[in-house]
Design an enzyme around this catalytic site. Sequence first.
Site, PDB file in Angstrom:
ATOM      1  CG  ASP A  13      -2.050  -1.182   1.130  1.00 28.66           C
ATOM      2  OD1 ASP A  13      -2.236  -1.373   0.141  1.00 28.66           O
ATOM      3  OD2 ASP A  13      -2.682  -1.318   2.129  1.00 28.66           O
ATOM      4  N   GLY A 244     -12.924  -3.876   7.054  1.00 28.19           N
ATOM      5  CA  GLY A 244     -13.547  -4.637   6.326  1.00 28.19           C
ATOM      6  C   GLY A 244     -12.865  -6.210   6.425  1.00 28.19           C
ATOM      7  CG  ASP A 245      -9.586  -6.566   4.147  1.00 28.84           C
ATOM      8  OD1 ASP A 245     -10.428  -6.896   3.324  1.00 28.84           O
ATOM      9  OD2 ASP A 245      -8.498  -5.899   3.638  1.00 28.84           O
ATOM     10  CG  ASN A 269     -19.620  -6.043  14.123  1.00 26.65           C
ATOM     11  OD1 ASN A 269     -19.226  -5.915  12.919  1.00 26.65           O
ATOM     12  ND2 ASN A 269     -21.138  -5.851  14.387  1.00 26.65           N
ATOM     13  CE  LYS A 278      -3.195  -0.079  18.239  1.00 23.63           C
ATOM     14  NZ  LYS A 278      -2.368  -1.342  18.563  1.00 23.63           N
TER      15      LYS A 278
END
Length: 304
Positions: A13, A244-245, A269, A278
């Site tokens: 990323d 989501g991951d 969740n 973070k």
Amino acid sequence: MAQITVIGSISTDFVVETKKLPMMGETVEGEVFRTSFGGKGANQAVASARLGAETTMLGAVGTDPFGNELLKNLEKNGINVNDVERVTHSSGSAFITLVDGDNSIIYVPGANGAYMPEMLDRVIEEEKVFQNSDLVLVQNETPVDTVEHLIRRCNEIGIPLLFNPAPARELHSSLIDQVTFLTPNETECSVLFPGEDIETVLAKYPNKLIVTLGSRGAVYHDGQEIQRIPSIKVEQVVDTTGAGDTFNGAFAFAYASGLNLHDSIRFGNIAAGLSIQKAGAQTGAPTLEQVKEHKDFEKEWDFK
């Protein structure tokens, strides 16, 4: 110990934080630039491994320096990478822009787009990794032929499969029937089921379709009625990248560890809520000890 196999993307990323997204042809000043490890597959593998699952990663990286570092990072997180393929393509990458904690992403598949069905079959036929898996995870940052082949093979072998259809693309209903869990967000759900309202679709796939709603938690249908599971309260959102991951990896860990569907979503969740406090898609993924410290963690959830 929960045993999880993840098939999916392994990427670097490249993250820019700015106060304003540029319009077409516009240049704006960024505030922070950093690189981090990502890819939806790798993110989910790290999330499950950090919680304590025995995790195996399948996918592909390039023979470039990025590929070397990507594998080292997975190994550092305790993930088995023995069957990750090395290919001549450049390693996968994602270019992420953060504005006030929300992200926009351009994804370049690179080596991830070279992970073919025959590579998957070699592992299935030569290794016991699939047969020993409590749950297999896959996403859509892997070629469509490979994803569909995996769905069929897992169905044949009888191995539970969680399919996180991100980024969104169409999926035939016959394949949906073969997955154990389908976990789109709202946008992805609208692509999978165009023109259908979410309540109708949830009722059509009880205890299979789990739709994540970001700050509003997640919903599913238990066969009787729709269950809405709220997210945890977060004082400050730092970075939603990878939330989501983290949910998918944590849900997989919880379910493979013996929790029921409802509690596995609650557990996911909590982990996702902790992750957005973070920076970084993987660095925010919590450990089991950190999840246990949260007030919403149930003491009767007995993880070995």
